[in-house]
Design an enzyme around this catalytic site. Structure first.
Site, mmCIF file in Angstrom:
data_model
loop_
_atom_site.group_PDB
_atom_site.id
_atom_site.type_symbol
_atom_site.label_atom_id
_atom_site.label_comp_id
_atom_site.label_asym_id
_atom_site.label_seq_id
_atom_site.Cartn_x
_atom_site.Cartn_y
_atom_site.Cartn_z
ATOM 1 C CG ASP A 33 -10.680 4.340 3.652
ATOM 2 O OD1 ASP A 33 -10.675 4.353 4.545
ATOM 3 O OD2 ASP A 33 -9.631 4.286 3.102
ATOM 4 C CG ASP A 34 -9.982 8.811 -0.676
ATOM 5 O OD1 ASP A 34 -8.702 8.288 -0.515
ATOM 6 O OD2 ASP A 34 -10.470 8.637 -1.303
ATOM 7 C CE LYS A 51 -7.792 2.596 1.117
ATOM 8 N NZ LYS A 51 -7.748 3.265 2.202
ATOM 9 C CG ASN A 93 -0.972 8.369 2.633
ATOM 10 O OD1 ASN A 93 0.447 9.007 3.205
ATOM 11 N ND2 ASN A 93 -1.998 8.634 2.834
ATOM 12 C CE1 TYR A 100 -3.846 1.435 -0.644
ATOM 13 C CE2 TYR A 100 -3.681 2.123 1.334
ATOM 14 C CZ TYR A 100 -4.438 3.103 0.307
ATOM 15 O OH TYR A 100 -5.445 3.229 -0.672
ATOM 16 C CD GLU A 156 -9.464 4.240 -0.621
ATOM 17 O OE1 GLU A 156 -8.660 4.711 -0.317
ATOM 18 O OE2 GLU A 156 -10.755 3.891 0.216
ATOM 19 C CG ASP A 157 -8.004 7.313 -3.957
ATOM 20 O OD1 ASP A 157 -7.401 7.954 -2.657
ATOM 21 O OD2 ASP A 157 -6.577 6.810 -4.356
ATOM 22 N NE ARG A 200 -8.936 12.247 -3.327
ATOM 23 C CZ ARG A 200 -7.993 12.066 -2.380
ATOM 24 N NH1 ARG A 200 -6.764 12.202 -2.444
ATOM 25 N NH2 ARG A 200 -8.688 10.911 -2.170
#
Length: 550
Positions: free
Chosen positions: A269-270, A174, A392, A103, A246-247, A156
């Site tokens: 999750d973000d 993930k 990150n 990850y 996610e993203d 993203r």
């Protein structure tokens, strides 16, 4: 089946279950003599029957010979394809060393190079050209008992921007952590990338790009595609199927979360995972300095989905501790690339001087915005300044751990999104930077949601997902705000137990009968990395009379 082809055949769907399918894996030389004979493998493997211990030792030695993180990533992912149980054993045994490979930060590099290091597809690829046919695409996935889906549209990816279908590395990574951290069975996990194009000009000119060569479709067709995807998932796998976003880009992340949160079992999750891990760090800092969260003034660097998610959960925590919502909001300030929101302040240092925060939280993805002057000022303003550089990958972090500790004379409480090495100051003091890794939160929450049959995930679930009680006084003294990653399995299981108790107590669970002993219940479901036997259950009928002679 043509068993002569088994050792080298592609995993799905052409191999018998248990030999190379998703969730099983090929055991290699660990197959027993009887298994080799029954499965038609005799002579196709070397004569030695090898233990998983020896296999793991070989795996670990090969890894230690490698120096480049991307090389390690490619090797690890190859082992995952060939022998899933061995992969997870090695990952779990050395999680502190290998999580940054599978990850963040290495997965970010792997995503940027996805088309160049590609070996074989993982997960499900759905394009906007597949509208009207998503349910039949799900039928192509060989596993029918999926409980958790992680989906991205690649817009993203970490702090790296629009990577299109190259973002598949994120759902894959993930879900690796779902299994490694919380013991969720890998065959119950489905990674998905939704391809609506990319606005990344470099990728559109790259002959190795693997998605649609078109600009992102931002029309109503995008929403129609996501709607169809959500409906197809619950139609195929059930209403309580967990769908983790996610993203996604900021403009879609909040919009989709609001749209679906009351209709599906879903979270972002973000937004929510990052919020929970940041709040957990603040509550641990509260333990370290004896100052309640209600007395902090918090300045954010960044005003995107992560910042707003964290701010919302901090507000909820402050309200839970007795403040009104207005009082709580007045303690939180946002600074984005255009300056301080609500006040005309252009530079982050000016914002620090004006607000005099007790905590600064970086989620901008813009690199080193916590300058030396900012860090020194935080040290001047506070006896124990709280400095969270959560962006990150590592190159996008707002400051380094070394700068944070050095410029505050070791007094700061520091956490980062990606890992930093231990810091030794000139006077010999040693600090272990806390890593505010979402992996402390989302695997345990996901396990609890799956086991309890939750259909809608409210923010109160993430408010419950705290970690401060899992830190020892000695770990706090070392500078840790989070438990050691080496304990992540136990952390995740305890998190799951806590959330299971919470959702049943608050009538959010739909799986009955309710387990009396929640701890035993959760632990009994954790996936076993030991090899299964492929021998059939062979026995004789006792007492059966022989047929009469004629």
């Amino acid at each position: 089946y043509n068993t002569a082809m088994l050792p080298s055949c592609s995993p799905i769907p052409f191999c018998p279950p248990g030999l190379s399918g998703e969730g099983y894996g090929f055991h290699g030389m660990a197959f027993s003599l009887q298994e080799r004979q029954i499965l038609g493998l005799q002579g196709l493997l070397p004569p030695k029957i090898e233990s998983q211990d020896i296999q793991a030792m070989r795996f670990q030695r090969n890894l230690k010979k490698m120096t480049e993180p991307l090389e390690k990533y490619i090797y690890l992912m190859g082992i995952q394809e060939r022998n899933e149980k061995l992969f997870y054993r090695v990952l779990m045994e050395d999680i502190e060393e290998l999580m940054p490979i599978v990850y963040t930060p290495t997965v970010g590099l792997a995503c940027t190079q996805y088309g160049h290091i590609f070996r074989r597809p993982k997960g499900l690829f759905i394009s906007i050209l597949d509208r009207g046919h998503i349910r039949s695409i799900l039928d192509n996935w060989p596993e029918t008992n999926v409980a958790a889906v992680v989906v991205t549209d690649g817009e993203r990816i970490l702090g790296l921007g629009d990577l299109g279908v190259f973002g598949m590395g994120i759902p894959v990574g993930k879900l690796c952590l779902y299994t490694a951290c919380a013991g969720i069975r890998p065959e119950r996990c489905l990674p998905v990338v939704i391809d609506v194009g990319t606005d990344n000009e470099t990728l559109l000119k790259d002959p190795f790009y693997m998605g649609l060569y078109q600009k992102r479709d931002r029309s109503q067709l995008y929403d129609d595609l996501i709607d169809e995807f959500m409906e197809a998932v619950v139609d195929k796998y059930g209403q309580d199927t967990l769908i983790q976003f996610e993203d996604f880009g900021n403009h879609n992340a909040f919009r989709l979360m609001r749209k679906y949160r009351e209709k599906y079992c879903t979270f972002n999750d973000d937004i929510q995972g990052t919020a929970a891990v940041a709040l957990a760090g603040l509550l641990a800092a509260q333990r370290a300095i004896g100052k309640p969260i209600t007395e902090h003034r918090i300045l954010f660097c960044g005003a995107g989905e992560a910042a707003l998610g964290i701010a919302n959960l901090i507000t909820m925590s402050m309200v839970e501790k007795g403040l009104t919502q207005d009082e709580a909001r007045k303690k939180i300030w946002m600074f984005d690339k255009d300056g301080l929101l609500v006040k005309v302040v252009v530079h982050f240092l000016d914002a620090v001087n004006v607000i005099q925060p007790t905590a600064i939280i970086g989620v901008s993805g813009a690199g080193r915005l916590f300058t030396h002057d900012v860090l020194k000022k935080m040290g001047t303003l506070n006896k124990r300044p709280i400095i969270f550089a959560l962006s990150n990958p590592t190159t996008k972090a707002e400051c380094t751990a070394e700068d944070a500790y050095t410029l505050t004379d070791g007094r700061c409480l520091f956490a980062s999104g990606s890992p930093f090495d231990t810091v030794t100051l000139a006077d010999g003091r040693v600090f272990t930077p806390g890593q505010g890794n979402n992996a402390y939160i989302f695997p345990g929450v996901a396990l609890a949601v799956i086991l309890s049959g939750v259909r809608h995930i409210s923010d109160t679930v993430f408010l419950e997902a705290t970690l401060a009680d899992q830190l020892t006084d000695e770990e706090l003294a070392e500078g840790r705000l989070y438990p050691p990653l080496s304990n992540i399995r136990e952390v995740s299981v305890q998190m799951a137990v806590k959330v299971v108790r919470f959702v049943y107590a608050n009538n959010m669970a739909f799986r009955y009968p309710e387990p009396k002993d929640k701890d035993t219940f959760v632990r009994s479901t954790v996936w076993d990395i030991n090899y299964d036997s492929f021998l059939p259950d062979i026995y004789e009928w006792k007492g059966m009379n022989p047929a009469p002679d004629h």
